[in-house]
Design a protein around this motif. Structure first.
Motif, PDB file in Angstrom:
ATOM      1  N   SER A  61      68.055  68.806   8.175  1.00 42.70           N
ATOM      2  CA  SER A  61      67.340  67.535   9.074  1.00 42.70           C
ATOM      3  C   SER A  61      67.230  66.429   7.914  1.00 42.70           C
ATOM      4  CB  SER A  61      66.177  68.200   9.409  1.00 42.70           C
ATOM      5  OG  SER A  61      65.596  67.077   9.681  1.00 42.70           O
ATOM      6  N   GLU A  84      72.574  67.225   8.279  1.00 46.48           N
ATOM      7  CA  GLU A  84      72.918  67.568   9.794  1.00 46.48           C
ATOM      8  C   GLU A  84      71.926  66.970  10.867  1.00 46.48           C
ATOM      9  OE1 GLU A  84      74.216  68.345  12.647  1.00 46.48           O
ATOM     10  OE2 GLU A  84      75.210  69.979  11.764  1.00 46.48           O
ATOM     11  N   ARG A  86      71.689  66.843  13.837  1.00 49.92           N
ATOM     12  CA  ARG A  86      71.363  67.759  15.005  1.00 49.92           C
ATOM     13  C   ARG A  86      70.138  68.567  15.219  1.00 49.92           C
ATOM     14  NH1 ARG A  86      77.271  69.748  16.410  1.00 49.92           N
ATOM     15  NH2 ARG A  86      77.240  70.004  13.926  1.00 49.92           N
ATOM     16  N   ILE A  87      69.794  68.860  13.992  1.00 50.55           N
ATOM     17  CA  ILE A  87      68.437  69.855  13.816  1.00 50.55           C
ATOM     18  C   ILE A  87      67.210  69.160  13.359  1.00 50.55           C
ATOM     19  CG2 ILE A  87      70.164  71.718  13.155  1.00 50.55           C
ATOM     20  CD1 ILE A  87      69.423  71.258  10.351  1.00 50.55           C
ATOM     21  N   ARG A 131      71.542  70.836  21.229  1.00 51.84           N
ATOM     22  CA  ARG A 131      71.956  70.417  19.923  1.00 51.84           C
ATOM     23  C   ARG A 131      71.951  71.345  18.773  1.00 51.84           C
ATOM     24  NH1 ARG A 131      67.364  68.643  17.262  1.00 51.84           N
ATOM     25  NH2 ARG A 131      65.682  67.847  18.575  1.00 51.84           N
ATOM     26  N   VAL A 132      71.083  72.122  18.713  1.00 52.10           N
ATOM     27  CA  VAL A 132      70.712  73.118  17.501  1.00 52.10           C
ATOM     28  C   VAL A 132      72.042  74.042  17.622  1.00 52.10           C
ATOM     29  CG1 VAL A 132      69.372  74.913  16.579  1.00 52.10           C
ATOM     30  CG2 VAL A 132      68.219  72.687  17.300  1.00 52.10           C
ATOM     31  N   ALA A 135      75.124  72.701  16.082  1.00 52.07           N
ATOM     32  CA  ALA A 135      74.973  72.720  14.930  1.00 52.07           C
ATOM     33  C   ALA A 135      75.495  74.052  14.378  1.00 52.07           C
ATOM     34  CB  ALA A 135      73.769  72.028  14.442  1.00 52.07           C
ATOM     35  N   ASP A 138      78.880  75.244  14.600  1.00 51.89           N
ATOM     36  CA  ASP A 138      79.744  74.406  13.615  1.00 51.89           C
ATOM     37  C   ASP A 138      79.466  75.012  12.175  1.00 51.89           C
ATOM     38  OD1 ASP A 138      80.764  73.037  15.295  1.00 51.89           O
ATOM     39  OD2 ASP A 138      79.822  70.991  15.029  1.00 51.89           O
ATOM     40  N   ALA A 139      78.215  75.264  11.870  1.00 50.46           N
ATOM     41  CA  ALA A 139      78.031  75.918  10.514  1.00 50.46           C
ATOM     42  C   ALA A 139      78.336  77.289  10.365  1.00 50.46           C
ATOM     43  CB  ALA A 139      76.520  76.121  10.603  1.00 50.46           C
ATOM     44  N   LEU A 155      70.459  76.272   7.575  1.00 49.98           N
ATOM     45  CA  LEU A 155      70.289  74.972   8.254  1.00 49.98           C
ATOM     46  C   LEU A 155      68.568  74.828   8.068  1.00 49.98           C
ATOM     47  CD1 LEU A 155      72.423  75.145  11.449  1.00 49.98           C
ATOM     48  CD2 LEU A 155      72.969  74.259   9.130  1.00 49.98           C
TER      49      LEU A 155
END
Length: 222
Positions: A61, A84, A86-87, A131-132, A135, A138-139, A155
């Protein structure tokens, strides 16, 4: 199908002598205990790497406390910290306040207290989880692309978004009592993810910095 474990790491203890809900406010740094927590988690990852775990992606974040928590892990694993957003922590109308019964009893706050299921005082729980999870998916893909099947990602995020993501994955209601969250400072909520679809296959929880929790701040996240 190739899979990855994505670790959602909550930041360490924050220096917050006033006990306010710091939310997305800038310049809330880790306390001395929080820095030790971050180092403890970094050592945990290093031990796992020594035993064969392949950590290939680290993101955090943009908030100061998350970046500071990620730093020792980045150093010990030789990874860069990717941004990132989104987190990030959830939006909250009570940011900057000490959230007490007396404070919430003030009439100016009442319009934000009408729907605890959404919640009406901040970012909807469903939106946070969505949103998490995006992410996380994608991760997982990045980790597999870089390190192959079984490669892992980290993350560094915040209590509330991590907790509602866990509730979502487990099919549980997202509304909850903040005092009942199983997401302590510097804890790991680890998701095994199908890298092709982004689907979460399994979930586990651990507290690598458990020895540092007694006496730590208990102010919940947003």
């Amino acid at each position: 199908m190739p899979s990855s474990t994505v670790h959602l790491l909550r930041h360490g203890e924050v220096y917050n002598p006033a006990g306010v809900l710091y939310g997305r406010l800038p310049e809330f740094h880790l306390s001395e205990r929080g820095r030790k927590m971050a180092e403890c988690v970094a050592e945990h990852f290093a031990e796992r790497a020594h035993d064969g775990a392949r950590f290939v992606y680290l993101a955090a974040s943009p908030l100061t406390r998350a970046q500071e928590t990620a730093a020792p892990t980045a150093a010990i694993l030789g990874l860069e910290i990717a941004p990132e957003p989104r987190i990030i922590e959830a939006e909250n109308r009570f940011e900057g306040l000490r959230v007490t019964r007396n404070e919430l009893a003030k009439p100016r706050h009442w319009r934000y207290l009408v729907n605890p299921f959404r919640p009406s005082w901040g970012e909807p729980y469903e939106q946070q989880a969505a949103r998490v999870l995006a992410a996380v998916a994608d991760a997982a893909r990045i980790a597999v692309d870089r390190g192959g099947d079984g490669a892992e990602a980290i993350l560094v995020a915040h209590q509330l978004p991590i907790w509602v993501t866990r509730l979502k994955v487990q099919g549980r209601p997202l509304w909850h009592d903040p005092r009942m969250r199983e997401c302590t400072l510097a804890s790991l909520t680890s998701l095994t993810v199908d890298a092709s679809s982004g689907a979460v296959v399994s979930l586990r929880y651990a507290e690598p910095a458990a020895a540092l929790l007694p006496g730590a701040a208990t102010t919940p996240g947003a």
